[in-house]
Design an enzyme around this catalytic site. Structure first.
Site, mmCIF file in Angstrom:
data_model
loop_
_atom_site.group_PDB
_atom_site.id
_atom_site.type_symbol
_atom_site.label_atom_id
_atom_site.label_comp_id
_atom_site.label_asym_id
_atom_site.label_seq_id
_atom_site.Cartn_x
_atom_site.Cartn_y
_atom_site.Cartn_z
ATOM 1 N N GLU A 73 0.818 -1.210 0.000
ATOM 2 C CA GLU A 73 0.000 0.000 0.000
ATOM 3 C C GLU A 73 0.856 1.267 0.000
ATOM 4 O O GLU A 73 0.511 2.258 -0.664
ATOM 5 C CB GLU A 73 -0.941 -0.005 1.206
ATOM 6 C CG GLU A 73 -2.125 -0.952 1.066
ATOM 7 C CD GLU A 73 -1.718 -2.420 1.163
ATOM 8 O OE1 GLU A 73 -2.423 -3.266 0.574
ATOM 9 O OE2 GLU A 73 -0.703 -2.710 1.826
ATOM 10 N N HIS A 142 -11.146 -5.909 7.792
ATOM 11 C CA HIS A 142 -11.820 -5.698 6.514
ATOM 12 C C HIS A 142 -13.091 -4.871 6.661
ATOM 13 O O HIS A 142 -13.926 -4.861 5.770
ATOM 14 C CB HIS A 142 -12.193 -7.043 5.864
ATOM 15 C CG HIS A 142 -11.035 -7.910 5.536
ATOM 16 N ND1 HIS A 142 -10.382 -8.664 6.480
ATOM 17 C CD2 HIS A 142 -10.401 -8.138 4.354
ATOM 18 C CE1 HIS A 142 -9.401 -9.340 5.910
ATOM 19 N NE2 HIS A 142 -9.383 -9.033 4.627
#
Length: 350
Positions: A73, A142
């Site tokens: 990321e 998540h």
């Protein structure tokens, strides 16, 4: 091209789309309109993204315009900053909002400050897309709602759509904007706004609905809230999934509420908020993120500062709990009919 009363530029025929399809349509249009637009992220190319938002785009536009990245990321965001400074308009996807934290330094120290640090010689016209929030039993890694972190950073814009129509028009505006934007997509409503069973697991939801969305290019200006319902009893401030939850609770209770879908948290349509609270005198804020230091705290402070003499009761906040995100109990974590209903009853009794 025509312009609606809300300032939205609309073109072409419409068809039913859910939010995933609307996002895919926006990306497809912008890839076709602007050669500087590129998409990058984990599994977005051949696979089409974990939620299929980029399905078919690599095949149509090529591997140099839509390409996969390593699982990094920090690298994804850092590369996008460099692309923007070079003159491209990158649209990086972070697979889940929970994964965005390794890229925070690139977003906060580089993307958000590049225009100011370079005296506008360089900019970072990038739109970071990411699904956020709960609704799929994804657990702690998540399902987070970290929007408040980004609203704290000067130089970043934060956008959260609640409908397929808004998702497409706002995303196009974000991609064309010259500043870095965080574009959070509520995955609980990816497949369409729902009605009815807001307090039960996804497998029991009924009445999934799609929306009529123009197939062509149109924009929704950033910084303009959407008035979902007109009302005089109280003002509800919400965004993303919670817009639909609040609307359904008010409908079931028969409350004459004025519901504002903020759509963009930064820039914020404070004028629409002031106008509504001047009319109703009462304010309820609903969001899925934890309560402490959530964006609702900023909204509450702004309402107190700007609308104090209109308020007839204390501001109510209905939010997620200040706990790690629960897996099996996520439906209890969400603001739902019981807690929202109690807040409404308390406001109306003041």
């Amino acid at each position: 091209m025509t312009t609606s009363e809300a300032g939205d530029q609309v073109a072409g025929d419409t068809r039913e789309m859910n939010m995933i399809e609307a996002i895919n349509s926006a990306l497809d249009i912008m890839l076709g309109r602007d050669d500087d637009v590129v998409l990058l992220g984990e599994d977005i190319g051949y696979f089409g993204g974990v939620f299929r938002c980029t399905a078919g785009l690599q095949e149509k536009h090529g591997k140099t315009r839509v390409f996969d990245t390593p699982i990094s990321e920090c690298g994804i965001i850092g590369v996008a900053v460099g692309m923007g400074a070079y003159g491209l308009r990158p649209v990086p996807e972070i697979q889940f909002a929970d994964y965005i934290y390794p890229g925070l330094d690139q977003l906060i120290s580089e993307a958000a400050r590049l225009r100011y640090r370079s005296a506008a010689e360089f900019i970072a016209p990038m739109t970071v897309r990411s699904p956020f929030g709960g609704g799929i039993f994804g657990g702690q890694t998540h399902s987070q709602s970290p929007e408040a972190i980004f609203t704290h950073v000067s130089g970043l814009k934060t956008v959260i759509p609640a409908t397929p129509y808004d998702a497409k028009g706002l995303l196009i505006s974000c991609i064309e904007d010259n500043d870095p934007v965080i574009f959070f997509e509520p995955k609980r409503i990816y497949n369409g706004p729902f009605n009815g069973y807001y307090d039960r697991p996804a497998k029991t939801w009924k009445g999934f609905a799609e929306a009529q969305v123009p197939e062509g290019y149109y924009k929704i200006p950033l910084g303009k809230a959407r008035k979902v319902t007109e009302g005089d009893a109280l003002t509800v401030l919400a965004y993303g999934t919670m817009v639909h939850v609040a609307e359904e609770v008010c409908r079931q209770k028969g409350v004459d509420a004025e519901i504002l879908d903020l759509r963009t948290l930064v820039p914020l349509d404070i004028e629409a908020i002031e106008e509504s609270i001047a009319k109703t005198g009462k304010c309820m804020i609903v969001h899925e993120a934890t309560k402490t230091s959530g964006f609702g705290a900023e909204l509450s402070a702004l309402v107190q500062e700007r609308c104090f003499y209109h308020l007839e009761a204390p501001i109510e906040r209905v939010t997620g709990f200040d706990t790690p995100y629960p897996h099996s109990l996520e439906w209890a974590y969400f603001p739902g009919p019981v807690r929202i209903g109690e807040a409404i009853d308390k406001l109306l009794s003041e």
